[in-house]
Design an enzyme around this catalytic site. Structure first.
Site, PDB file in Angstrom:
ATOM      1  N   GLU A 282       1.163  -1.339   0.125  1.00 14.68           N
ATOM      2  CA  GLU A 282      -0.429  -0.335  -0.074  1.00 14.68           C
ATOM      3  C   GLU A 282       0.971   1.208  -0.129  1.00 14.68           C
ATOM      4  O   GLU A 282       0.461   2.474  -0.561  1.00 14.68           O
ATOM      5  CB  GLU A 282      -0.217  -0.137   1.118  1.00 14.68           C
ATOM      6  CG  GLU A 282      -2.196  -1.086   0.853  1.00 14.68           C
ATOM      7  CD  GLU A 282      -2.716  -0.810  -0.316  1.00 14.68           C
ATOM      8  OE1 GLU A 282      -3.205  -0.318  -0.503  1.00 14.68           O
ATOM      9  OE2 GLU A 282      -2.891  -2.104  -0.626  1.00 14.68           O
ATOM     10  N   TRP A 285       1.510   1.644  -3.604  1.00 16.36           N
ATOM     11  CA  TRP A 285       0.227   2.497  -4.073  1.00 16.36           C
ATOM     12  C   TRP A 285       0.282   4.030  -4.043  1.00 16.36           C
ATOM     13  O   TRP A 285       0.460   4.643  -4.720  1.00 16.36           O
ATOM     14  CB  TRP A 285      -1.345   1.677  -3.273  1.00 16.36           C
ATOM     15  CG  TRP A 285      -2.009   0.938  -4.536  1.00 16.36           C
ATOM     16  CD1 TRP A 285      -2.092  -0.953  -3.801  1.00 16.36           C
ATOM     17  CD2 TRP A 285      -2.443   1.553  -5.356  1.00 16.36           C
ATOM     18  NE1 TRP A 285      -2.970  -0.933  -4.743  1.00 16.36           N
ATOM     19  CE2 TRP A 285      -3.237  -0.177  -5.621  1.00 16.36           C
ATOM     20  CE3 TRP A 285      -2.865   2.139  -6.336  1.00 16.36           C
ATOM     21  CZ2 TRP A 285      -3.746   0.173  -6.910  1.00 16.36           C
ATOM     22  CZ3 TRP A 285      -3.791   2.009  -7.838  1.00 16.36           C
ATOM     23  CH2 TRP A 285      -3.979   0.674  -7.878  1.00 16.36           C
ATOM     24  N   TRP A 313     -22.939  13.467 -16.183  1.00 19.81           N
ATOM     25  CA  TRP A 313     -22.578  13.110 -14.469  1.00 19.81           C
ATOM     26  C   TRP A 313     -24.532  14.531 -14.250  1.00 19.81           C
ATOM     27  O   TRP A 313     -24.385  14.762 -15.798  1.00 19.81           O
ATOM     28  CB  TRP A 313     -22.203  13.781 -13.991  1.00 19.81           C
ATOM     29  CG  TRP A 313     -20.752  13.060 -14.904  1.00 19.81           C
ATOM     30  CD1 TRP A 313     -19.867  13.436 -15.208  1.00 19.81           C
ATOM     31  CD2 TRP A 313     -20.321  12.192 -13.580  1.00 19.81           C
ATOM     32  NE1 TRP A 313     -18.333  12.358 -15.118  1.00 19.81           N
ATOM     33  CE2 TRP A 313     -18.728  12.001 -14.240  1.00 19.81           C
ATOM     34  CE3 TRP A 313     -20.503  11.013 -12.914  1.00 19.81           C
ATOM     35  CZ2 TRP A 313     -18.015  10.422 -14.329  1.00 19.81           C
ATOM     36  CZ3 TRP A 313     -20.006   9.776 -12.506  1.00 19.81           C
ATOM     37  CH2 TRP A 313     -19.000  10.264 -12.671  1.00 19.81           C
ATOM     38  N   ASN A 348     -10.832   2.316   4.239  1.00 21.19           N
ATOM     39  CA  ASN A 348     -10.718   2.341   2.826  1.00 21.19           C
ATOM     40  C   ASN A 348     -11.291   1.492   2.001  1.00 21.19           C
ATOM     41  O   ASN A 348     -11.753   2.293   1.304  1.00 21.19           O
ATOM     42  CB  ASN A 348      -9.013   1.821   2.233  1.00 21.19           C
ATOM     43  CG  ASN A 348      -8.931   1.940   1.347  1.00 21.19           C
ATOM     44  OD1 ASN A 348      -9.035   3.108   0.368  1.00 21.19           O
ATOM     45  ND2 ASN A 348      -8.656   0.976   0.183  1.00 21.19           N
ATOM     46  N   TRP A 366     -17.114  12.702 -10.114  1.00 17.11           N
ATOM     47  CA  TRP A 366     -15.862  12.149  -8.882  1.00 17.11           C
ATOM     48  C   TRP A 366     -16.034  13.453  -8.773  1.00 17.11           C
ATOM     49  O   TRP A 366     -15.257  13.640  -6.984  1.00 17.11           O
ATOM     50  CB  TRP A 366     -15.184  11.551  -9.091  1.00 17.11           C
ATOM     51  CG  TRP A 366     -14.769  11.832 -11.050  1.00 17.11           C
ATOM     52  CD1 TRP A 366     -14.985  11.630 -12.022  1.00 17.11           C
ATOM     53  CD2 TRP A 366     -13.076  12.483 -10.929  1.00 17.11           C
ATOM     54  NE1 TRP A 366     -14.050  12.388 -12.807  1.00 17.11           N
ATOM     55  CE2 TRP A 366     -13.272  12.774 -12.505  1.00 17.11           C
ATOM     56  CE3 TRP A 366     -12.832  12.619  -9.848  1.00 17.11           C
ATOM     57  CZ2 TRP A 366     -11.749  13.793 -13.005  1.00 17.11           C
ATOM     58  CZ3 TRP A 366     -11.912  13.927 -10.312  1.00 17.11           C
ATOM     59  CH2 TRP A 366     -11.304  13.862 -11.396  1.00 17.11           C
ATOM     60  N   TRP A 389     -10.155   8.014  -6.204  1.00 21.81           N
ATOM     61  CA  TRP A 389     -12.009   9.007  -6.523  1.00 21.81           C
ATOM     62  C   TRP A 389     -11.714   8.644  -8.534  1.00 21.81           C
ATOM     63  O   TRP A 389     -13.009   8.038  -8.652  1.00 21.81           O
ATOM     64  CB  TRP A 389     -11.602  10.077  -6.507  1.00 21.81           C
ATOM     65  CG  TRP A 389     -12.914  10.643  -5.368  1.00 21.81           C
ATOM     66  CD1 TRP A 389     -12.353  11.321  -4.003  1.00 21.81           C
ATOM     67  CD2 TRP A 389     -14.040  10.224  -5.058  1.00 21.81           C
ATOM     68  NE1 TRP A 389     -13.617  11.167  -3.374  1.00 21.81           N
ATOM     69  CE2 TRP A 389     -14.188  10.128  -3.739  1.00 21.81           C
ATOM     70  CE3 TRP A 389     -14.578  10.106  -5.871  1.00 21.81           C
ATOM     71  CZ2 TRP A 389     -15.692  10.234  -2.817  1.00 21.81           C
ATOM     72  CZ3 TRP A 389     -16.005   9.640  -4.705  1.00 21.81           C
ATOM     73  CH2 TRP A 389     -16.487   9.915  -3.742  1.00 21.81           C
TER      74      TRP A 389
HETATM   75  P1  FAD Z   1      -3.195   1.454   5.350  1.00 16.95           P
HETATM   76  O1  FAD Z   1      -3.613   0.353   5.141  1.00 16.95           O
HETATM   77  O2  FAD Z   1      -2.704   1.116   7.167  1.00 16.95           O
HETATM   78  O3  FAD Z   1      -1.907   2.105   4.210  1.00 16.95           O
HETATM   79  C1  FAD Z   1      -0.791   2.374   4.384  1.00 16.95           C
HETATM   80  C2  FAD Z   1      -0.354   3.475   4.070  1.00 16.95           C
HETATM   81  O4  FAD Z   1      -0.805   3.611   2.552  1.00 16.95           O
HETATM   82  C3  FAD Z   1      -1.610   4.235   4.072  1.00 16.95           C
HETATM   83  O5  FAD Z   1      -1.389   5.105   5.445  1.00 16.95           O
HETATM   84  C4  FAD Z   1      -1.454   5.823   2.165  1.00 16.95           C
HETATM   85  O6  FAD Z   1      -0.373   6.625   2.729  1.00 16.95           O
HETATM   86  C5  FAD Z   1      -1.437   4.450   1.633  1.00 16.95           C
HETATM   87  N1  FAD Z   1      -2.587   3.463   0.817  1.00 16.95           N
HETATM   88  C6  FAD Z   1      -3.301   2.684   1.768  1.00 16.95           C
HETATM   89  N2  FAD Z   1      -3.596   2.821   0.775  1.00 16.95           N
HETATM   90  C7  FAD Z   1      -3.980   3.752  -0.176  1.00 16.95           C
HETATM   91  C8  FAD Z   1      -4.131   3.604  -1.825  1.00 16.95           C
HETATM   92  N3  FAD Z   1      -5.556   3.476  -1.582  1.00 16.95           N
HETATM   93  N4  FAD Z   1      -3.818   4.856  -2.861  1.00 16.95           N
HETATM   94  C9  FAD Z   1      -3.006   5.830  -2.147  1.00 16.95           C
HETATM   95  N5  FAD Z   1      -2.305   4.876  -0.710  1.00 16.95           N
HETATM   96  C10 FAD Z   1      -2.615   4.205  -0.160  1.00 16.95           C
HETATM   97  N6  FAD Z   1      -5.806   8.417   0.204  1.00 16.95           N
HETATM   98  C11 FAD Z   1      -4.489   8.913   1.543  1.00 16.95           C
HETATM   99  O7  FAD Z   1      -3.503   8.940   1.950  1.00 16.95           O
HETATM  100  N7  FAD Z   1      -5.610  10.443   1.092  1.00 16.95           N
HETATM  101  C12 FAD Z   1      -7.090  10.785   0.396  1.00 16.95           C
HETATM  102  O8  FAD Z   1      -7.365  11.555   0.505  1.00 16.95           O
HETATM  103  C13 FAD Z   1      -7.426   9.285  -0.064  1.00 16.95           C
HETATM  104  N8  FAD Z   1      -8.229   9.292  -0.807  1.00 16.95           N
HETATM  105  C14 FAD Z   1      -9.021   8.679  -0.928  1.00 16.95           C
HETATM  106  C15 FAD Z   1      -9.673   8.626  -1.908  1.00 16.95           C
HETATM  107  C16 FAD Z   1     -11.008   7.225  -2.178  1.00 16.95           C
HETATM  108  C17 FAD Z   1     -12.260   7.777  -2.972  1.00 16.95           C
HETATM  109  C18 FAD Z   1     -10.215   5.412  -2.315  1.00 16.95           C
HETATM  110  C19 FAD Z   1     -11.093   4.729  -2.552  1.00 16.95           C
HETATM  111  C20 FAD Z   1      -8.987   5.825  -1.088  1.00 16.95           C
HETATM  112  C21 FAD Z   1      -8.743   7.275  -0.976  1.00 16.95           C
HETATM  113  N9  FAD Z   1      -7.359   7.038  -0.405  1.00 16.95           N
HETATM  114  C22 FAD Z   1      -6.781   8.202   0.594  1.00 16.95           C
HETATM  115  C23 FAD Z   1      -6.057   6.234  -0.254  1.00 16.95           C
HETATM  116  C24 FAD Z   1      -7.144   5.290   1.262  1.00 16.95           C
HETATM  117  O9  FAD Z   1      -8.586   5.204   1.404  1.00 16.95           O
HETATM  118  C25 FAD Z   1      -5.963   5.809   2.412  1.00 16.95           C
HETATM  119  O10 FAD Z   1      -5.066   5.967   1.986  1.00 16.95           O
HETATM  120  C26 FAD Z   1      -6.015   4.576   3.525  1.00 16.95           C
HETATM  121  O11 FAD Z   1      -7.394   4.361   3.651  1.00 16.95           O
HETATM  122  C27 FAD Z   1      -5.386   5.545   4.641  1.00 16.95           C
HETATM  123  O12 FAD Z   1      -5.653   4.188   5.955  1.00 16.95           O
HETATM  124  P2  FAD Z   1      -3.932   3.414   6.265  1.00 16.95           P
HETATM  125  O13 FAD Z   1      -3.552   5.187   7.227  1.00 16.95           O
HETATM  126  O14 FAD Z   1      -4.861   3.265   8.054  1.00 16.95           O
HETATM  127  O15 FAD Z   1      -3.876   3.070   5.416  1.00 16.95           O
END
Ligand code: FAD
Length: 473
Positions: A282, A285, A313, A348, A366, A389
């Site tokens: 992640e 990601w 839309w 997430n 979106w 998004w």
């Molecule tokens: P963990 O699961 O612990 O992951 C560790 C780190 O990996 C996160 O802190 C983050 O930095 C990164 N990460 C994890 N998943 C993703 C992902 N899908 N894309 C990019 N990086 C990721 N994340 C944001 O940081 N800021 C946002 O504004 C944001 N907006 C989102 C909008 C949508 C519609 C979706 C579907 C996802 C979005 N995310 C965003 C990605 C993700 O949801 C969050 O990073 C995650 O939920 C953060 O929780 P965590 O730190 O416990 O993640």
């Protein structure tokens, strides 16, 4: 104290003192170090921080000031247009150099180019450092030499290059101070915190901003939940993820610190390896999203796949309002939107469900969802938010297929099987049994104060597929 020419370290979203190469190099120069933060929040600036981000920023700056004081230094605060303000400070302080960490958002990248030119003209050194990403965008390219648009090959390339991820640098032991400190704004005068009404109670209860708290959260996660991350990361009813996102966004912890701590933890506890690897994936990601934004700077405004420019839309403020308030009548969607409102964060899995609901069930753009997230998330991040998004809407790089319309009831049943997550955030449903909680209407239950579904799933799904067919994706 020294009367030598100082080095300005211009902090932005790299609000940490360890693994902060711009600061490390300034300290190593032996010259006085002037740590500067500039708040550039003029209305003309695109993507100025939203309300929840401003709340976080206030506390992050407080924490950074404390960390700098522990190194015998201070944080100087100024408000104004970024480039002009840094340049003015460099002149005022008679600085010999300005250091900063590279960022990839279009406005920040433009600032860097302008500042570089202005400092060159003024005869002041300008040095840009990495550290906010594991790899700079130029470092990972496809075989044809272009940017990756698909995650899996990007991930493979990242793993193949992982040996080159530098070990994180410790914080400098001490910073030399300038002979005289320039004037600083008072942080409270920036009014970053909400007053009337003060909606930040839930944020205060949920979060502790700052570098020390970030490292503590990382350690706790690696010693605990990381082991079961691979299976728990999709369960909003469990504390199964790291919740590091706001810390990473503000740079209170750097990705190299996370990467190396993860690798070490996996070596020490092989039974946790699978979970930790899934977690580090992640982090890649995040990297992918930032590389995408660096290479496609219009991503927050325009569909990555231009076919979507013609998508029909709808414009429906009332429906948007119900989604924002968590009153759609779909419990998992409403729980997510209310978790977001109260804590500034959403799980997430639920982000995907609410985003799918907005774009597919309601056919709302979106960009409307992205804007709401931008204002309400403490981790609002231009790259991750736009990529997230667009991924859900189907218009993004490596996006979810357009025909995947999440069924919010099935998602709720699968990922919140006992309904604990819904019960936590939607108190009207607290007494509904697990069997019925994700679709009370199916058991003929009317719950006082809770709305009926605002759209019927099957009909909404068909409407969405019809709309997608119109643009022939
Ligand atoms: P963990 O699961 O612990 O992951 C560790 C780190 O990996 C996160 O802190 C983050 O930095 C990164 N990460 C994890 N998943 C993703 C992902 N899908 N894309 C990019 N990086 C990721 N994340 C944001 O940081 N800021 C946002 O504004 C944001 N907006 C989102 C909008 C949508 C519609 C979706 C579907 C996802 C979005 N995310 C965003 C990605 C993700 O949801 C969050 O990073 C995650 O939920 C953060 O929780 P965590 O730190 O416990 O993640």
């Amino acid at each position: 104290m020294s009367s030598e020419q100082s080095v300005i370290v211009w902090f932005r979203r790299d609000l940490r003192v360890a693994d902060q190469p711009a600061l490390t190099a300034a300290a190593a120069s032996g010259r006085p170090v002037l740590a500067l933060y500039v708040l550039d929040d003029s209305a003309a600036r695109p993507w100025a921080p939203g309300s929840a981000s401003r709340w976080w920023l206030k506390h992050a700056l407080d924490a950074l000031a404390v960390d700098l004081e522990a190194l015998g230094s201070r944080l100087v605060l100024r408000r104004g247009p970024a480039v002009a303000t840094v340049l003015a400070m460099a002149r005022e302080a008679g600085a010999g150099a300005v250091h900063f960490t590279r960022h990839h958002e279009p406005a920040e990248a433009a600032d860097e180019a302008q500042l570089n030119a202005a400092l060159a003209e003024a005869g002041i050194d300008c040095r840009r450092f990495g550290g906010n990403l594991l790899f700079e965008p130029e470092a990972l390219k496809t075989k044809a030499g272009g940017p990756f648009k698909v995650f899996t090959p990007f991930y493979r390339a990242a793993l193949a290059a992982a040996h080159a991820i530098k070990a994180p640098e410790p914080a400098p032991e001490r910073l030399t101070t300038p002979a005289a400190w320039p004037k600083s704004d008072a942080l409270d005068d920036w009014k970053l915190l909400p007053t009337k009404p003060d909606w930040a109670g839930g944020l205060c209860a949920a979060w502790k901003p700052g570098g020390a708290a970030a490292r503590e959260r990382l350690d706790d996660f690696l010693e605990g939940a990381a082991a079961s991350y691979a299976s728990d990361r999709d369960r909003p009813d469990r504390d199964g993820t790291s919740a590091l996102s706001p810390h990473l966004h503000f740079g209170e912890i750097g990705p190299r610190q996370v990467w190396h701590a993860g690798a070490l933890a996996a070596d020490l506890a092989p039974q946790a390896r699978a979970g930790i690897e899934a977690f580090l994936r992640e982090i890649v990601w995040r990297e992918f999203c930032h590389h995408l934004l660096a290479q496609f700077p219009a991503m927050p405004e325009r569909a990555f796949n231009p076919t979507f420019d013609a998508f029909p839309w709808r414009d429906d403020r009332d429906a948007l309002g119900r989604w924002q308030q968590g009153r759609t009548g779909y419990p998992i969607v409403d729980a997510g939107m209310r978790q977001l409102w109260v804590t500034g964060w959403m799980h997430n899995r639920v982000r995907m469900v609410v985003a799918s609901f907005l774009t597919k069930h309601l056919l709302l753009p979106w960009q409307d969802g992205q804007a709401w997230f931008w204002d309400t998330l403490v981790d609002a991040d231009l790259a991750n938010n736009a990529a997230g998004w667009q991924w859900v809407a189907g218009s993004g790089a490596d996006a979810a297929p357009y025909f995947r319309v999440f069924n919010p009831v099935a998602q709720g049943r699968k990922f919140d099987p006992k309904g604990d997550y819904v019960r936590q955030w939607v108190p009207e449903l607290a007494d509904v049994p697990a069997k019925a909680i994700h679709a009370p209407w199916e058991s003929g239950m009317e719950v006082a104060g809770y709305p009926a579904p605002m759209v019927e799933h099957k009909a909404a799904r068909e409407r969405a597929l019809l709309a997608y067919r119109q643009i022939r994706v």
